[in-house]
Each structure stands twice: as structure tokens, then as C-alpha cells.
Design an enzyme around this catalytic site. Structure first.
Site, mmCIF file in Angstrom:
data_model
loop_
_atom_site.group_PDB
_atom_site.id
_atom_site.type_symbol
_atom_site.label_atom_id
_atom_site.label_comp_id
_atom_site.label_asym_id
_atom_site.label_seq_id
_atom_site.Cartn_x
_atom_site.Cartn_y
_atom_site.Cartn_z
ATOM 1 N N LYS A 116 0.827 -1.204 0.000
ATOM 2 C CA LYS A 116 0.000 0.000 0.000
ATOM 3 C C LYS A 116 0.865 1.259 0.000
ATOM 4 O O LYS A 116 0.491 2.273 -0.571
ATOM 5 C CB LYS A 116 -0.911 0.022 1.226
ATOM 6 C CG LYS A 116 -2.076 -0.974 1.162
ATOM 7 C CD LYS A 116 -2.959 -0.844 2.395
ATOM 8 C CE LYS A 116 -3.763 -2.082 2.682
ATOM 9 N NZ LYS A 116 -5.050 -2.150 2.000
ATOM 10 N N GLU A 200 -2.439 7.018 8.175
ATOM 11 C CA GLU A 200 -3.267 7.916 7.376
ATOM 12 C C GLU A 200 -4.153 8.722 8.288
ATOM 13 O O GLU A 200 -4.533 8.252 9.361
ATOM 14 C CB GLU A 200 -4.217 7.099 6.474
ATOM 15 C CG GLU A 200 -3.627 6.700 5.174
ATOM 16 C CD GLU A 200 -4.575 5.814 4.369
ATOM 17 O OE1 GLU A 200 -5.756 5.670 4.721
ATOM 18 O OE2 GLU A 200 -4.094 5.262 3.370
ATOM 19 N N HIS A 235 -14.484 -3.029 8.395
ATOM 20 C CA HIS A 235 -13.862 -2.600 7.150
ATOM 21 C C HIS A 235 -14.010 -3.615 6.022
ATOM 22 O O HIS A 235 -13.216 -3.656 5.101
ATOM 23 C CB HIS A 235 -12.379 -2.276 7.349
ATOM 24 C CG HIS A 235 -12.174 -1.283 8.445
ATOM 25 N ND1 HIS A 235 -12.661 -0.006 8.378
ATOM 26 C CD2 HIS A 235 -11.567 -1.394 9.639
ATOM 27 C CE1 HIS A 235 -12.360 0.633 9.486
ATOM 28 N NE2 HIS A 235 -11.702 -0.176 10.282
ATOM 29 N N ARG A 292 -7.324 -7.321 -9.755
ATOM 30 C CA ARG A 292 -8.041 -8.563 -10.068
ATOM 31 C C ARG A 292 -9.498 -8.215 -10.301
ATOM 32 O O ARG A 292 -9.901 -7.069 -10.129
ATOM 33 C CB ARG A 292 -7.952 -9.515 -8.879
ATOM 34 C CG ARG A 292 -8.461 -8.839 -7.613
ATOM 35 C CD ARG A 292 -8.547 -9.765 -6.438
ATOM 36 N NE ARG A 292 -8.430 -9.048 -5.187
ATOM 37 C CZ ARG A 292 -9.404 -8.381 -4.571
ATOM 38 N NH1 ARG A 292 -10.594 -8.321 -5.116
ATOM 39 N NH2 ARG A 292 -9.191 -7.761 -3.421
HETATM 40 P P1 ADP Z 1 -8.050 -3.580 2.992
HETATM 41 O O1 ADP Z 1 -7.033 -3.713 1.900
HETATM 42 O O2 ADP Z 1 -7.645 -4.288 4.245
HETATM 43 O O3 ADP Z 1 -9.442 -3.891 2.546
HETATM 44 P P2 ADP Z 1 -8.412 -0.723 2.613
HETATM 45 O O4 ADP Z 1 -7.243 0.181 2.603
HETATM 46 O O5 ADP Z 1 -8.995 -1.085 1.292
HETATM 47 O O6 ADP Z 1 -8.030 -2.039 3.425
HETATM 48 O O7 ADP Z 1 -9.531 -0.102 3.525
HETATM 49 C C1 ADP Z 1 -10.705 -0.821 3.846
HETATM 50 C C2 ADP Z 1 -11.768 0.090 4.426
HETATM 51 O O8 ADP Z 1 -11.268 0.781 5.567
HETATM 52 C C3 ADP Z 1 -12.245 1.194 3.517
HETATM 53 O O9 ADP Z 1 -13.258 0.769 2.655
HETATM 54 C C4 ADP Z 1 -12.744 2.233 4.506
HETATM 55 O O10 ADP Z 1 -14.010 1.894 5.004
HETATM 56 C C5 ADP Z 1 -11.790 2.100 5.650
HETATM 57 N N1 ADP Z 1 -10.673 3.087 5.541
HETATM 58 C C6 ADP Z 1 -9.482 2.894 4.943
HETATM 59 N N2 ADP Z 1 -8.700 3.992 5.036
HETATM 60 C C7 ADP Z 1 -9.409 4.913 5.712
HETATM 61 C C8 ADP Z 1 -9.158 6.266 6.157
HETATM 62 N N3 ADP Z 1 -8.007 6.863 5.921
HETATM 63 N N4 ADP Z 1 -10.149 6.898 6.834
HETATM 64 C C9 ADP Z 1 -11.321 6.283 7.096
HETATM 65 N N5 ADP Z 1 -11.608 5.036 6.724
HETATM 66 C C10 ADP Z 1 -10.676 4.345 6.036
#
Ligand code: ADP
Length: 672
Positions: A116, A200, A235, A292
Site C-alpha cells: 500500500k 493515514e 472494514h 483482479r
Molecule cells: P483492505 O485492503 O484491508 O481492505 P483498505 O485500505 O482497502 O483495506 O480499507 C478498507 C476500508 O477501511 C475502507 O473501505 C474504509 O471503510 C476504511 N478506511 C481505509 N482507510 C481509511 C481512512 N483513511 N479513513 C477512514 N476510513 C478508512
């Protein structure tokens, strides 16, 4: 185009890929583990080869074995589905070396997005907006904390190798930072063998909006609108819809073009998804790119009228994209829910078991069911407990949601806990219907979504369960009488006749409740000339009806109601418009043992492994104290004390594998 492909996956996605391949006249080779010998994807494929034992690492993740099967069966390409080997760059490399086409992006694109933090650095250069934060290499905890302090809380810690919501922790204040970092790192180490973290800014009310992109090998790229996946728990996505409610053409274009820039920046080929957080003020930030086909791709298919697996096969075989950006059209609204074997009322604990009874809504132009299981199949501990994806389409969001609500009522499963009732509550929720979406939706509406459905609401279902039991007994006795050639024997009649007894009897059921103890129901049955008088928990009800297999037509106090009923070993599930109600019939001839003991032990709720033991022998604990953390089906579960008391013995250590039902520790409860 290929004439034979191998599908390196299982379950619904393997079946979904086979469907399109067959439509195009392509033959399919399935691979399967020993646990999946009778699985649906094996039955659907033209050929199938066993690649090893149940555990994924010994079968579905065996790169060399799978490649060898592809070569031996003459498959020209491998479709990886999602999960398993779908984002594994070394596998893509091996495919290339073996001269087998990998249906997906080049290894370099997967690698670029694999971390990431590295992905963020590339996106920064491609001018794709990022959430403010730190994604550098220096992992000194003091430095991570310094960045967090400067940014201001809340912040989100994320494992750079993460996925599926694992290795992520929200930190609300500076004093929580260290413990949250430790927990996130531990989860990341366990899950991905890599505990590198990024920080973040945590947005408190964002929506998750993602763009479907597609690129071919000739330099063409398009975006196929967006999906809103804001309704999540831990999440992880629960409901996905397209288009995103309230999306303007201007914003769609801005996000779509940013997504295409992201894909082009890494030389992408095939189907990909660029995930963004969309803030309340309309700003959007890159989160990650999934290299994917996504679980939720069907909603995009239903609004665009395209078959994305067909596109994948075309692009992988060297053809150009079938349409240009200007030709992408959006029509109506589609929504998908993921039906899982899990218990929403028990912190979504994954469930396993046999699908003893399974009825799905009829598929038509509005309703699509993507599944990899049939009635009688097992949901095992080895793989993701998703049973199916239910996807519906209609002309607008309201109508689509109404249709989804109905389709969920028609999705009837008995034999294990599922989330269908929870999903129906969600879809019927007023705020959801009003599209008041953000990623905190489920937490915010918890009280409405999880309200226990038992007690007084269950009078009609209880009457139906009783009626079902009576009508079933009647049918069984009649069948018995026919077999015995003595149809007049009182033993084969069903009129409440008992030797030296009044024509009345008592039926007992128990029903699980959100409390600790099951609810006990007692129904007194009096036989009438037509039907029965039921006295249930104090109410009187005149009940009559007919039973045709699983279809019960009941008349309750003159009001006729239809329901479907599934029964297995006295476990009666009544499916009504209000949801499914489960009752355990207490057979009159069975002793009702009371297993309550002084103290007792705490058992593993399912098969899994021990992550941590948080108490020691001799330790006094209060009710609710976390005692053991288990990991099962990729999630952590905390086992807590059910009462105040003392831990007397501990039977397992971290790292041990345990079977569901095994005693984890001995515990002496204090006298009340
Ligand atoms: P993963 O790869 O584990 O699925 P992601 O980075 O795609 O993780 O994030 C999954 C979820 O987490 C997002 O859809 C959102 O709901 C929440 N999320 C991620 N980053 C943030 C952020 N900076 N602020 C608020 N919510 C976040």
C-alpha cells in the site's frame, strides 16, 4: 480466443468464470482440494484435477502443481478468480515462463500495488489524490507516532501488505497509539508475515467509492462507472451498489479519469479496481488498487450490460477492449449482498455446517444468484464462509432495493446460521433507503439492525412451528398406517387420541435468544373438529392448515398466512416475511438434561487456533473479561468469562490448534 482454460479457484467465482467460458465455447479445467471433491465447481467443469489436501496452502495455493495441471491438460490460460493466487506476482512470472497465459495483469503491475505504501508513492507521481499521511520506509515507532501527533487524531494504522481489513487500527488519541500499533503489527505479522505500517488521517464520515477500470494490451483503457461499498463491518464490504447514490457526472468523470491514470501509471492490463474514499465535501482520495476481478463486479455488469469475465478473456487473448469510453452506458441500479454463514447477533462469528435446506429466489432479468454451493453441501472451516452473492437490478434505486428485500425473503437456508435476516433489516432500513451512506453506517444504526427478534413477535412463527409439527406427525402416521395395512388402528390415528388421556397435549420448543438462556415455549394443543386450539405462552389461537412438502398454508385465528418450513432433527425453521425463526422441538420422549454445572469450562466456539491466552490459573475474573483469543476463518474471536469467577486450569497455549467444542480452560463461577 482460448479454447481451454484452467480455473485456479473454487466456490462461486470458479462457477461464475466457468459460466462465461462455456457461453463462449471454452472448455474448463477445475482444480480442487480433497475437501472439495464433490463441490459445484468440480461438477460444472469439463475436467477436474485434485491438487492436494483441504488446507489452501496445500492445494489452491500450490503454484507448481496448478501450473503442471494446466500443462498436462492443455489449458492455454489460467483464470485465478479473486483471493488465492490472483494477486501473486511470482505466480504470474511462473505462468509466463511456462508459456501459460495468466488472465490478469502483468506481474509488475501486481508488484507495484502489492504494498500500500509503494502504491501511494506511485500514485503521488501520477497526480492521483492521496489521503494525507505517512507512507515512508522508516518504521521507528517514535517516528510513526510523531507523524500521527502532527497530523492530529484520529489516525488509521494500516499494514502496507494488508487486505481484508486485517492489520488496521483506528487510533483516537495519542495515549492509545502504542497499544494500537502493537496490535496492528501483530495482526499484520500473523496475516501477511510483514508488519510494515503506514499512517493515514482517519476520515470520520467517508464513503467507499471504487472505480472499475479495464485496460487492453493495445494501450486502451476505460472506466466502467463506480460502485459504492460504504456499508461495511470491520472494514469489509457487506452491501455494494452501482451507480453510487448521488454521484454527479462531473465527479464520476473526475474519479474515473483519476482511476485510469492510476492504472496507466503501472502499465495495467485487464480488470482492476481503484478504491477511493469519498469525503463529505466531494474530495476523493486514492486508497488502493485491486489488481483482479472483484467480488462485487456483478453490479457493474448489471448496470453496464457487459460481461466482465468475457472482457477478461478477450483482453488476455490479445483482443482490444470491446467498447470505448464514449460507448459505456449506465442503465438503472444494481445492488449486491454477500450471504455468509455467520451469526450477526454473535459478533458475526463465522458458522460452518451442512446446508441442510437451501432455496434460492428464482433467477430472471432482475435477480441473479452467484453461488458455488447446492443443498447438502458443506460450508467448511477451510475456506471463506460466503454462501452466495445475491444481486438484483431494477430501473432505479428504490425499486432495486424493494426487489432485494423480496429476494432475501426468498433466500431460505437452514442448517447453519446466516446473515440473511440481518441483510434484510439493512436493506429495509429507512436511512439506508434514503441513501444516508458512510462507512460507519452499520455502527450508527446498530440498534435497529441487530434488534433481537424473539419474544412476543414470535407468536405467529411459534404457532406455525407447532402446526407444522402436528401436520407432519399426521402425515407420518398416515404413511405408517398405509404401510402397516391396518389403517384403523388407534396407534396410527392422529386425533390426539391417547390411552386414558384427554385429547390434549403439550408441545415444547426452545428458541435461541440474544440473552444467555434460550427462551422456552410451551404450547398446549387441543384437537378440534377442524384444526387445533393452541395455547401459546398465554395466547389462544385457533390454527389449521395444510402442509405440502416445505410449504405451510396456515390459518391462524382466521388469518391465512404462508410460510416455508425446514425441519431437521427437531430443529424447525419457519421462514416468514418477517425473517426466519428457529425453534428446537423438545421431543416429549427425550429426557431434558440440564447441563448446568457449578462453574464448568469454556469451550472453543469453532475449529481454529489459539492466538493468545490472557489469564492464568488462579486468576479471579469478572463477567465479560477477555480470557482467550482464537483465530478461526481468518478472523480473531475473543472468548470472555460468562460470569465472575476463578480460572482453575488452562488447557491450551498460543499456537495450538483446537477443535470446535473443545474445553479451553476450567473455570469456577462464584456463587450468585
Ligand atoms: P483492505 O485492503 O484491508 O481492505 P483498505 O485500505 O482497502 O483495506 O480499507 C478498507 C476500508 O477501511 C475502507 O473501505 C474504509 O471503510 C476504511 N478506511 C481505509 N482507510 C481509511 C481512512 N483513511 N479513513 C477512514 N476510513 C478508512
Amino acid at each position: 480466443m482460448f479454447n481451454k482454460i484452467l480455473i485456479a479457484n473454487r466456490g462461486e467465482i470458479a462457477c461464475r468464470v466457468i459460466r462465461t467460458a462455456h457461453k463462449l465455447g471454452i472448455r474448463c479445467v477445475a482444480v480442487y482440494s480433497e475437501a472439495d471433491a464433490n463441490a459445484m465447481h468440480v461438477a460444472m467443469a469439463d475436467e477436474a484435477v485434485c491438487v492436494g489436501p483441504a488446507a489452501s496452502k496445500d492445494s489452491y495455493l500450490k503454484m507448481d502443481t496448478i501450473l503442471q495441471v494446466a500443462q498436462e491438460t492443455g489449458a492455454q490460460a489460467i483464470h485465478p478468480g479473486y483471493g488465492f493466487l490472483s494477486e501473486n506476482a511470482p505466480f504470474v512470472q511462473k505462468c509466463q515462463e511456462a508459456g501459460v497465459v495468466f488472465i490478469g495483469p502483468p506481474a509488475s503491475a501486481i508488484e507495484a500495488m502489492g504494498s500500500k505504501s509503494a502504491a501511494k508513492r506511485i500514485m503521488e507521481e501520477a497526480k492521483v489524490p492521496l489521503v494525507p499521511g505517512y507512507h515512508g520506509e522508516d518504521q521507528d515507532p517514535a517516528l510513526l507516532k510523531k507523524h500521527s501527533d502532527e497530523m492530529g487524531y484520529p489516525v488509521l494504522l494500516k499494514a502496507t501488505a494488508g487486505g481484508g481489513g486485517k492489520g488496521m487500527r483506528v487510533v483516537w488519541s495519542a495515549d492509545e497509539f502504542t497499544s494500537a500499533l502493537d496490535a496492528a503489527k501483530r495482526e499484520a505479522m500473523n496475516g501477511f508475515a510483514d508488519d510494515t505500517m503506514l499512517v493515514e488521517k482517519y476520515l470520520t464520515k467517508p464513503r467507499h467509492v471504487e472505480i472499475q477500470v479495464f485496460c487492453d494490451q493495445h494501450g486502451n483503457s476505460v472506466y466502467l462507472a463506480e460502485r459504492d461499498c460504504s456499508v461495511q463491518r470491520r472494514h469489509q464490504k457487506v452491501v455494494e451498489e452501482a451507480p453510487a447514490p448521488g454521484m454527479s457526472d462531473v465527479l464520476r468523470k473526475a474519479m474515473g479519469e483519476a482511476a485510469v491514470r492510476a492504472a496507466e501509471a503501472i502499465g495495467y492490463v485487464g480488470a482492476g479496481t481503484v478504491e477511493f474514499l469519498l469525503d463529505e465535501d466531494g474530495s476523493f482520495y486514492f486508497m488502493e488498487m485491486n489488481t483482479r476481478l472483484q467480488v462485487e463486479h456483478p453490479v457493474t455488469e448489471l448496470i453496464t450490460g457487459q460481461d466482465l469475465v468475457e472482457w477478461q478473456l478477450a483482453v488476455a487473448s490479445g483482443q482490444p477492449l470491446p467498447i470505448t469510453q464514449d460507448e459505456v452506458q449506465i442503465n438503472g441500479h444494481a445492488v449486491e449482498v454477500r450471504i455468509y454463514a455467520e451469526d450477526p447477533d454473535n459478533d458475526f462469528l463465522p458458522a460452518t455446517g451442512k446446508l441442510e435446506y437451501l432455496r434460492t429466489p428464482e433467477e430472471n432479468r432482475y435477480v441473479r444468484v452467484d453461488t458455488g454451493v447446492r443443498e447438502g453441501d458443506e460450508v467448511s472451516i477451510y475456506y471463506d464462509p460466503m454462501i452466495a452473492k445475491l444481486i438484483v437490478w431494477d430501473e432505479n434505486r428504490d425499486r432495486a432495493m424493494q426487489r432485494m428485500s423480496q429476494a432475501l425473503t426468498e433466500y431460505r437456508i437452514a442448517g447453519m446460521k446466516t446473515n440473511t435476516h440481518f441483510l434484510k433489516r439493512l436493506i429495509d432500513n429507512k436511512a439506508f433507503r434514503d441513501a444516508e451512506l458512510d462507512t460507519g453506517f452499520i455502527e450508527k444504526h446498530e440498534a435497529d439492525l441487530f434488534e433481537a427478534h424473539g419474544g412476543s413477535q414470535s407468536a405467529n412463527p411459534l404457532a406455525m412451528a407447532t402446526l407444522y409439527t402436528l401436520l407432519k406427525q399426521k402425515q407420518d402416521r398416515q404413511a405408517q398406517a398405509v404401510r402397516s395395512h391396518d389403517e384403523t388402528s388407534p396407534w396410527h390415528q392422529f386425533s390426539g387420541w391417547r390411552l386414558n388421556e384427554e385429547p390434549t397435549h403439550v408441545v415444547r420448543f426452545t428458541q435461541e435468544s440474544s440473552g444467555d438462556e434460550p427462551i422456552e415455549h410451551e404450547v398446549t394443543v387441543n384437537w378440534l373438529d377442524r384444526g387445533f386450539r393452541l395455547t401459546l405462552d398465554g395466547h389462544i389461537m385457533i390454527a389449521d392448515g395444510t402442509l405440502n412438502d416445505d410449504r405451510l398454508q396456515a390459518s391462524l385465528n382466521g388469518h391465512s398466512r404462508n410460510a416455508f418450513v425446514a425441519e431437521l432433527n427437531g430443529h424447525v425453521t419457519v421462514f416468514t416475511d418477517q425473517g426466519a425463526f428457529e425453534f428446537q422441538w423438545q421431543r416429549p420422549d427425550l429426557d431434558n438434561h440440564d447441563f448446568e454445572e457449578e462453574g464448568g469450562s469454556l469451550t472453543a466456539p469453532m475449529n481454529g487456533s489459539i492466538v493468545a491466552v490472557l489469564v492464568e490459573p488462579g486468576q479471579k475474573v469478572t463477567k465479560g473479561t477477555a480470557m482467550v483469543i482464537m483465530e478461526a476463518m481468518k478472523m480473531e474471536h475473543t472468548i470472555t468469562a460468562s460470569a465472575d469467577g476463578t480460572v482453575t486450569e488452562i488447557f491450551f497455549q498460543p499456537g495450538d490448534l483446537v477443535e470446535g467444542g473443545a474445553d479451553l480452560l476450567a473455570f469456577e463461577a462464584e456463587e450468585a
